[in-house]
Enzyme design. Structure first.
Site, PDB file in Angstrom:
ATOM      1  N   HIS A 179      12.418  -1.470  -6.601  1.00  0.00           N
ATOM      2  CA  HIS A 179      11.198  -0.703  -6.836  1.00  0.00           C
ATOM      3  C   HIS A 179      10.386  -1.123  -8.047  1.00  0.00           C
ATOM      4  O   HIS A 179       9.170  -1.139  -8.007  1.00  0.00           O
ATOM      5  CB  HIS A 179      11.522   0.790  -6.934  1.00  0.00           C
ATOM      6  N   ASP A 210       5.597   5.122  -9.967  1.00  0.00           N
ATOM      7  CA  ASP A 210       6.129   4.893  -8.629  1.00  0.00           C
ATOM      8  C   ASP A 210       5.769   6.132  -7.808  1.00  0.00           C
ATOM      9  O   ASP A 210       5.798   7.257  -8.321  1.00  0.00           O
ATOM     10  CB  ASP A 210       7.644   4.746  -8.711  1.00  0.00           C
ATOM     11  N   HIS A 238       6.544  10.112   5.432  1.00  0.00           N
ATOM     12  CA  HIS A 238       6.774  11.024   4.307  1.00  0.00           C
ATOM     13  C   HIS A 238       5.624  12.018   4.136  1.00  0.00           C
ATOM     14  O   HIS A 238       5.832  13.168   3.781  1.00  0.00           O
ATOM     15  CB  HIS A 238       7.011  10.235   3.022  1.00  0.00           C
ATOM     16  N   TRP A 279      21.222 -18.316  -4.368  1.00  0.00           N
ATOM     17  CA  TRP A 279      19.897 -17.868  -4.763  1.00  0.00           C
ATOM     18  C   TRP A 279      18.900 -18.862  -4.194  1.00  0.00           C
ATOM     19  O   TRP A 279      19.078 -20.062  -4.357  1.00  0.00           O
ATOM     20  CB  TRP A 279      19.833 -17.827  -6.296  1.00  0.00           C
ATOM     21  N   GLN A 318      12.796 -17.937  -1.858  1.00  0.00           N
ATOM     22  CA  GLN A 318      12.510 -17.417  -0.522  1.00  0.00           C
ATOM     23  C   GLN A 318      11.089 -17.717  -0.026  1.00  0.00           C
ATOM     24  O   GLN A 318      10.893 -18.144   1.101  1.00  0.00           O
ATOM     25  CB  GLN A 318      12.767 -15.906  -0.511  1.00  0.00           C
ATOM     26  N   GLY A 356      16.493   3.328   4.193  1.00  0.00           N
ATOM     27  CA  GLY A 356      15.125   3.533   3.704  1.00  0.00           C
ATOM     28  C   GLY A 356      14.114   3.232   4.799  1.00  0.00           C
ATOM     29  O   GLY A 356      14.254   3.675   5.939  1.00  0.00           O
ATOM     30  N   ASP A 357      13.095   2.428   4.463  1.00  0.00           N
ATOM     31  CA  ASP A 357      12.040   2.119   5.430  1.00  0.00           C
ATOM     32  C   ASP A 357      12.401   0.956   6.349  1.00  0.00           C
ATOM     33  O   ASP A 357      11.599   0.551   7.179  1.00  0.00           O
ATOM     34  CB  ASP A 357      10.734   1.791   4.686  1.00  0.00           C
TER      35      ASP A 357
END
Ligand SMILES: *[C@@H]1O[C@H](CO)[C@@H](O)[C@H](O)[C@H]1NC(C)=O
Ligand SMILES: *[C@@H]1O[C@H](CO)[C@@H](O)[C@H](O)[C@H]1NC(C)=O
Ligand SMILES: *[C@@H]1O[C@H](CO)[C@@H](O)[C@H](O)[C@H]1NC(C)=O
Length: 424
Positions: free
Chosen positions: A24, A94, A125, A304, A307, A345-346
């Site tokens: 987050h 947030d 939400h 690692w 990405q 979560g989402d």
């Protein structure tokens, strides 16, 4: 700053309240970095715990944190106001911090809550009461579809984030519920997304909010941390043909259970597609014995990976993902379709959008990686016409994202609006 003398906003004091769990904080930090860089005379005070707790999301620490936070933040802000001699003029938080609405009102400040994910998850939400009312006890009566939310066909009850209809009295559920009720009071709600990706859902939210601002994808609109290519993934990819390599990453906080890791490894080995696997933990311990050795010619397991650069490489054909929103945006900007194995979560909502609205991803049967379901998804995306169609569709979304961040694009214009709101 455009439109005024440089010291016009010397008395402005922006308080930033980050949520130090999961992934987050980084989007909020990068948003503020860009705004701070463009507004050198504004004072920014950043409030967070000492270190972000990347691995945690539902543990005891987070619950204690949620219970203590309104008071803790209030006290810390009072200290910052005394130290700087400047009242808070804008509270950037947030979106989870529902109490920002009251806090800002008390301080006579603006409230700008950042939603770090997509509009579709925010919708669930903001409309939690409606969802609870409509589904009610029917949930036990085997209602599977949630067909009353706009822009969300094929949404199933099991896709909803935790706390929307189950365990509704827990601290996390309470926080999200209060957030949905408070957001309409915000001066503006910026989200890490771009216009045109889900217009129907956006207009529903726009009707609820004072101002919804798509200011993403952040990977294109805010400063990003450089990730070095320590393991030589990019030169390695150069050896392969277009769309021939599978990239696998479940993000920085998730490791699938052992039997699913084994199923994925066996599927990769049997299908024979080259792969890069960004692997959390020790692969020798967690993957089938001898797997790394047997696949080392065409497989690369790294701790690692850069990405975004990998996803932009033309050799990559599909991305195995937990469907976290940041990863979904990385794939869209890279133009790479997805195979989803969502966790919490989402993520399940994102996976549903990828599959049934945007048609740029597929799930695995029953949401679990078995050898059969994984091989099916791999072959569909890597070796069938369906995969090519997904690639064409995601190329269009990528184009829309790139247009949004052009100089006069919607995200750029919205960003300027946001900077103005926060700093003047
Ligand atoms: C800060 O706000 C208080 C009231 O909320 C006010 O009395 C005070 O003058 C303000 N201070 C500054 C520096 O604007
Ligand atoms: C591979 O992709 C690149 C970049 O999109 C493109 O320029 C090139 O023509 C493609 N090569 C083949 C053989 O299709
Ligand atoms: C952006 O829009 C303004 C006003 O609409 C226009 O004058 C300007 O030429 C545009 N700039 C670009 C780069 O398109």
């Amino acid at each position: 700053m455009k439109g005024g003398r440089i010291d016009d906003n010397i008395d402005k004091h922006v308080a930033i309240l980050a949520f130090p769990f999961g992934t987050h904080a980084p989007p909020l930090v990068s948003l503020v970095r860009r705004i701070a860089a463009e507004s050198p005379t504004v004072t920014f005070s950043f409030f967070s715990t000492e270190k972000s707790n990347a691995g945690l999301f539902f543990g005891t620490a987070i619950q204690l944190f949620i219970q203590a936070m309104p008071e803790n933040f209030k006290n810390a802000i009072d200290v910052a106001v005394t130290e700087t001699g400047k009242n808070i003029t804008c509270l950037v938080t947030d979106a989870f911090y529902w109490f920002g609405a009251d806090l800002a009102e008390e301080m006579n400040a603006k409230w700008v809550p950042l939603w770090t994910a997509g509009a579709h998850s925010l919708l669930t939400h903001v409309f939690t009461d409606l969802i609870r009312e409509k589904l009610g006890d029917n949930r036990e009566n085997d209602v599977k579809n949630v067909d009353f939310l706009p822009g969300f066909p094929e949404l199933e009850v099991s896709d909803l984030p935790e706390g929307v209809i189950d365990d509704i009295n827990g601290p996390f559920a309470t926080m999200l519920h209060k957030m949905g009720l408070a957001l309409p009071r915000a001066t503006a709600v910026p989200i890490n997304s771009f216009a045109s990706i889900h217009t129907v859902i956006e207009s529903k939210l726009e009707a609820k909010f004072k101002l919804l601002l798509n200011v993403g994808p952040f990977i294109l609109t805010t400063p990003q941390r450089m990730v070095p290519d320590e393991h030589g993934c990019l030169p390695w990819l150069n050896k392969y043909e277009n769309h021939s390599v599978v990239y696998i990453s479940f993000g920085s906080t998730i490791t699938p259970p052992p039997h699913e890791l084994a199923a994925l490894a066996e599927s990769l080995e049997e299908c024979g597609y080259p792969f890069i696997w960004a692997f959390k933990g020790n692969p020798e311990e967690k993957l089938p014995s001898g797997f790394a050795e047997r696949t080392k010619t065409n497989g690369k397991i790294v701790a690692w990976a850069p990405q975004i650069d990998i996803l932009k490489h033309s050799s990559v054909g599909v991305c195995f993902t937990h469907s976290g929103w940041n990863s979904v945006l990385d794939c869209i900007v890279g133009g790479v379709p997805m195979i989803s194995r969502p966790f919490f979560g989402d993520q399940r909502l994102n996976a549903r959008m990828l599959d049934s609205v945007w048609h740029i991803g597929v799930g695995v049967d029953n949401g679990v990686l078995t050898k059969e379901s994984t091989m099916k998804a791999l072959k569909l995306t890597m070796s069938s016409e369906t995969g090519n169609i997904m690639r064409q569709k995601i190329a269009k979304l990528k184009e829309a994202a790139l247009q949004a961040v052009e100089r006069n694009g919607s995200s750029s214009t919205n960003f300027n609006t946001l900077i103005k709101i926060i700093t003047t």
